[in-house]
Motif scaffolding. Structure first.
Motif, short mmCIF file in Angstrom:
data_model
loop_
_atom_site.label_atom_id
_atom_site.label_comp_id
_atom_site.label_asym_id
_atom_site.label_seq_id
_atom_site.Cartn_x
_atom_site.Cartn_y
_atom_site.Cartn_z
N SER A 5 0.81 -1.21 0.00
CA SER A 5 0.00 0.00 0.00
C SER A 5 0.85 1.26 0.00
O SER A 5 0.33 2.38 -0.02
N ARG A 8 -3.83 2.39 8.16
CA ARG A 8 -4.61 2.78 6.99
C ARG A 8 -5.48 3.98 7.38
O ARG A 8 -5.67 4.24 8.58
N ASP A 68 -3.06 -5.17 5.80
CA ASP A 68 -4.20 -5.36 4.90
C ASP A 68 -4.13 -6.79 4.35
O ASP A 68 -3.20 -7.55 4.67
#
Lengths: 238, 238, 238, 238, 238, 238
Positions: free
Chosen positions: E4, E12, E176
Motif C-alpha cells: 500500500s 490505513r 491489509d
C-alpha cells in the motif's frame, strides 16, 4: 380379558393391500387393527459408497409417523430437525429384517428403500411395518422380473414380525396401545416362514422376565407369524 | 387437448372424505385426481408465546410429502434434518388461508394445528391441502361445539384453493403434474365462498404474463372454487 | 393521510447506487426511504448439479437481515443455525424474478449469486432487493462483456418490484413499516419494463380482498415500477 | 478354536475398577479384554419435565466412542453434529437396563446420568458399559447414603450384560471384534443376579437362527453374567 | 516497501462514523482502509440465565461477514446452518474486549449485544470491529444516560485494537489482506487508553517468532492504538 | 501461598505415557496434575480438498471433554449437536501448534488427526493437550519411518505449551482450576524447544495487564516448557 376382547393368542384383524401407490415400484398398505402403515419399495440404480463396485445390492428402510397418527399430536421430526432414537432404532430393525431374506448378490448394484410411514398408530407399528414391507419388496422384485431387469426375484423367503408381551401376568399376542402402555414386558419377534429366527428384542418394562415367560412369548409369536405368512402369500400372489 | 382429456375449465375428480382419523379432532382425506392429501386438525389448550394472555387462539399448519408420494423418491426431510424452502412456503400459505376465515378471538386460548401430509402427488398438492384442511378444521370446531368446549364454531366462512396456469398458451384449471411441469405460468388462488380473495400467488415460469392472462386464470379459479365450496359443504354437513 | 405524508401513489425517495463493492462483479446499494439493502452479484464458473453439461447458466439469490436492521433486534440466523421460512420464501422469489429476464442459455455454464442483505429495514425489503439485484446483475454482465468473457449481455429486459397494500381502506404504493404493520392486505408485484407480470403475491391480512381492490393495487404497482425502471437505467448506464 | 484361544464359554479377562473419577459421584473403569469403557454416574437435583412433581427420580444414559477407540478412526459425533442411530440405540438400552434394578420412587426427585465412554473398542462395548454402569451407579447411591442425602440405596439388585454369538457354527461367549465381525448371529443379554431377564436382543447376521441356537446363547449368557455379578460385588464392596 | 506504500508504523486511513443506524441504541460504521464494519449496540432488559438476580449486566458480541465482503464469495453461515470456528473465536474476543472496560455492576440487569457485521473485508476485520464496537457501546450508554435509564455511563475507559505482523521480515502495523496472506506471523493487540493490555493473540504462521519480534509488534500496536483512541473520542464526543 | 502449595514457578506433577492406544498410530496419555488428556494421532492417506495434488500433508486436531471430566457434568456436545466456540477455538490452536513444527511437504499426501480428549479436567487442558499431542505425533511419525512409509520423520522440533496467570497479584505457572477460576489474567504460551514463540494468547479477566506482568508470564512459561521438553524427549525416545 383383553381390552379388545381377543383371546390371548389372537391377532387383530390384519389386512395387506398390495400395489396401493401409483408411483412406487412396490407397495403395501398394512393394517393390524387400528394400526395402519403405508409401505413403499423404491428402486434406485446405485448403491451406498461402502458397497460400490462389489456387484451386490442393498436394502435400507426409513420409518416415520404422521404427527397425528398418535393419540395426542407428536412433533413432526422434519420440523424438529432430527429423527428420534426410537425412529432410528426401528428403521434399522426393518432394514435388517428384509436383508435377512434377500440375496443381495442376486440383486446386482441397486438399492431398494423401504419407506414405512405410520398413518395411524395403535401399538405394534414396527411389526406391521416389517410385515408390510416384505409385501412391498416382493411386489417390487416381481415387477423387475416382469420388466426383465432381473432374471429371477432375489427374494429367498418370507419374513414377518409380531409383538408379544406380558399383560397383567398373561402372555398375549399382538399388543394394541391399551395393552402396550401397561405391559410388564414386551418383545418383537421377526421370524422366517421356514421357522428361522431373524431377530428377537424382548424388554422387561416393570420387572425382569423369567425364561419360561420369554419362551411363551416366542410360542405366541410363532403362531401369529404363521397367519401373517399366509396373508403375505395371498397379497403377493393374489 | 389436455393430457387428461379434460376441458380447460374442468377440475379433476375431487373427493373430500371427512373424519378418517381415529385420533384427530377433525380430519379429511382429500383427492384431486391422483393427488391425495391427508389433513388432520389437532387442538391443544395453549397458544404460542407471542399470543399468551391475549385471550385469542391461533391456527398453524405443517406440510409434508411422504418420500415416495412423488414420481421418483424424494429425500425424507426428517432424515435430511431440515424442511425445504418449498415446504415452509407451503405451510405458511395454508396457515394464512385458514386464519383468514376463523375468528381467532372466538376460539379462546387454544391452538389448532393443521397437518397436511401428501400421500400421493400429481400436481396441486398445496391447493388440495387448503381445501381439505378447511374441512378438517370445520369438523374439529363442530366437535368442540358438540363437546361444549365452545359455544359456537369460530368458523366464519369457507375457504378453498385451486391452481390455474397457462399451458401451451391455454388457460387451464387445476393443473396435474404433466401440465404443471411444462406450464408457461401458474398460480394458486385462495378464495372465500362469498367471493373474497385471500391470496393470489401467480408466477411466470417461461415468459412474463399479460394482465389479460392473469385475469383469465382468476376467472377459472372462481369457477373451480365454486365446485369445491359445494363439496366442502357436503363433506361437513353430510 | 399516510404516516409519511406521501400521496397514495407516491414512492418513497429511491436511490440506486451501483458498484459500491470493491470485490463483487456487480453491486448496488438500494434505498427505498429508510429501507437499505446491499445487493451484490457474484459469478462462479460452475452450475448446480441438476444443470451440469447442459450448456446453460443459473441465477440464484440469498437474502439476509442484519440482526439490528430491525426496530428491535432479531436473532442472527447463522447463530440459530437455520434460515426462517420467511427468508427462504424471499430468496426464492428474488431468484425467480431475475431468472425471468435473463437468457440462461446465453450465459453459458456459470452461476450468478445475488446476495441481498438488509442493512436497515423499514418495510418493502424484498421489493427493494429485487429492484437493486437487477442493477447488480446488469452491472456484472456488462463487466463480463467488457472482459470479453461474454459476447453480449444475456439480460433481456428490466425487472423491478414494489409493494402495494390496503391501508385504512386506501390503496397505497410502497408501504413503509408503519403502514405495513396495520395494512388490511398487501401484495408484492414483480413487473417487467415491457408491461409483463413476472409474479404477483397478494395476501389479505385482516379481511379478504375484492377483485376491484386487487386491480387497484396492480395499477399502483405499474405506476411505481415505471419510476423504478427509469432509476435502474440511470444506475446502469449512468 | 477362537481367535483369542478362549474356550467357547470363557469370558475375556474382566476388571471393574471403581471410583476412578475425581469429580463424579460414582464411577467405574471397566475392561472386557481390550474393550475399555469409562462409566461415570452424575447426580443432579432435578428430573426431566415429564416426571416433574411426581416424587420420583430418573436414570438416563449417554454413550460415546472416542474417535480413535476403533481400529480405524471414526468421525467424532460432536463434529458431525448428530449422534448415530447406533449410539442412540445403545444409550437407550443402558438406561433401560439400569432403571430395571433401581427403585425410582425411593430415589426422590433427582436424575442420575450414566455416561459410558468407550476409550478403546474391541467388541462388546455396550455390554461392558452396562456392567460397569451398574458399579458406577451403586457407588454413587452408596455415597448419597453416606452423605445422608438418602436413607438407603434405591438399588434393588444387580444387573450385568454380556454378548454371545454364533461364530463358525459355534455358540461362543463374549465376542471380541475379530469374532463379532464374522459372526453368523449375535445377541446381547441383560440379566439380573436373581435369574431375571431384563432384555434380550438377538440378531441373525448371515442366516436365521434356530430356537436351539438362541437357547444355547442364553445359557452361555447366564454363565458369563454369573462371573460378572461376583466381580461387581467385589468392586462395590471391596 | 509495503504493497500500500505505507510506512511500517502507519495505519490505513481510519474513520469512525457514529450513529449510522436508525434503530440501534448505538452504532458506528468503522473503516480501516477498505475494511468496512458496521457495529451496532442493542440493549435488552434481561440477562442470560447464569447472571439472573445478581444485579449486574452483561455484554456479548456477534460477528458476521456478508457473503461477498470477501475477494471471492464465502458461503453464508445462515445457509450452512452453523457459524465457523473462526467466527466464534472472533465474537468471543470482541465480547471480552468490551467487558474489560465496562462496569457490569453499574449497568444493572440489562444485556448489550454488539453486532459487528463486515460489509467489506481487506484484513483486520476483528480489530476494526473492536474499535468500532467501543464507539457503538459508548453511544448507547450515553443515550441511556440522556434517557435517564442510567445515572452515569458504566464505561470506565477506552478499548481499541489493531493487528501487527511480520511481513517479509519487517514488523508492520495494521496489515491489509495482501500483507496478511503472506505474513510470517501476526497478532491482534487489544489495549486500553491508559496503557493496559486486555488481550494479546500472536501466532506464528510460517516460523516461530523471537521475543524481540513480539516486542516490536507490541510497540507498533501501542502507537497505532494511540491514534485510534483519539478518533474514538472524536466520534463519541464530536 | 498457592492452593496446591506449589511455588510460583512450579509445574504440577507431569507425566507423559506414550503408546497407550492399541489402535492409534501414535498416542500419549498426558497428566498435568489432575488434568488428564488422552491424545491419539491417526494417519489417513488423503488430504483435505484445498490441498489436493499439491504433494504435501496436513495436520488437524479435534478436542473434546467427557461430560463428567468436569466438576459438575457438562452437556455432551454430540447430544447438543454442535461444538461450542471454546472447543473450536482450542482445536484450532492445537492444530496450528503442531503444524508449526512439522514439515508438511516432507509428509507427502497424508493427513494426521490429533484427537485430544479430556478424561479429567482441573485447568490447563489445552496446554496439556498440545504437550501430549506432540508426543503422539512424534510416535506416529517414527512408526511410519520404521514401517518405511516415510524415509525420515517430518518432525522438525519440539513444541509444548503451558498456561501462566496472575493470581492474587502473583505471576504463577501452570494454573489449576482453583487458581484459574479466580485469576486476574491468564495466558497460554506455545513455545518451541529452540526458544521460538509459536503462539501467545493472553487475556485479562478482571483488569488490564501491564507490559511487565505479561513479560513475567512469558518468563515463567519458558521455565515450565523447558521441563516439558525434557519429559517429551523421554517419552518418545525412552
Amino acid at each position: 380379558m383383553r381390552p379388545s376382547g381377543r383371546a390371548a393368542d389372537e391377532l387383530r384383524p390384519v389386512t395387506l393391500e398390495p400395489n396401493v401407490s401409483r408411483h412406487a415400484e412396490g407397495s403395501c398398505f398394512v393394517k393390524f387393527g387400528h394400526t395402519h402403515v403405508l409401505c413403499t419399495a423404491s428402486i434406485e440404480a446405485k448403491v451406498p459408497p461402502f458397497l460400490r463396485n462389489q456387484g451386490q445390492g442393498w436394502i435400507t428402510a426409513e420409518y416415520g409417523m404422521l404427527p397425528r397418527s398418535t393419540h395426542t399430536r407428536t412433533d413432526r421430526e422434519a420440523a424438529r430437525g432430527r429423527q428420534s432414537g426410537r425412529t432410528q432404532e426401528i428403521q434399522r430393525l426393518i432394514g435388517r429384517a428384509l436383508r435377512a431374506v434377500v440375496d443381495l448378490k442376486a440383486m446386482g448394484e441397486m438399492t431398494m428403500t423401504l419407506d414405512c410411514d405410520v398413518i395411524q398408530a395403535d401399538g405394534g407399528t414396527r411389526t406391521a411395518a416389517i410385515t408390510g414391507a416384505w409385501v412391498a419388496a416382493a411386489c417390487a422384485f416381481n415387477r423387475l422380473v416382469r420388466a426383465r431387469v432381473l432374471n429371477a426375484s432375489p427374494m429367498r423367503g418370507q419374513v414377518a414380525a409380531v409383538s408379544c408381551g406380558l399383560w397383567r401376568g398373561l402372555a398375549v399376542l399382538d399388543l394394541d396401545y391399551a395393552e402396550d402402555s401397561e405391559a410388564e414386558a414386551d418383545g418383537n419377534f421377526v421370524l422366517t416362514e421356514d421357522g428361522g429366527i431373524v431377530e428377537v428384542q424382548a424388554t422387561a418394562e416393570r420387572r425382569p422376565m423369567t425364561q419360561r415367560e420369554i419362551d411363551s412369548l416366542m410360542a405366541l409369536a410363532r403362531g401369529g407369524c404363521s397367519t401373517l405368512f399366509d396373508l403375505q402369500k395371498e397379497a403377493v400372489h393374489g
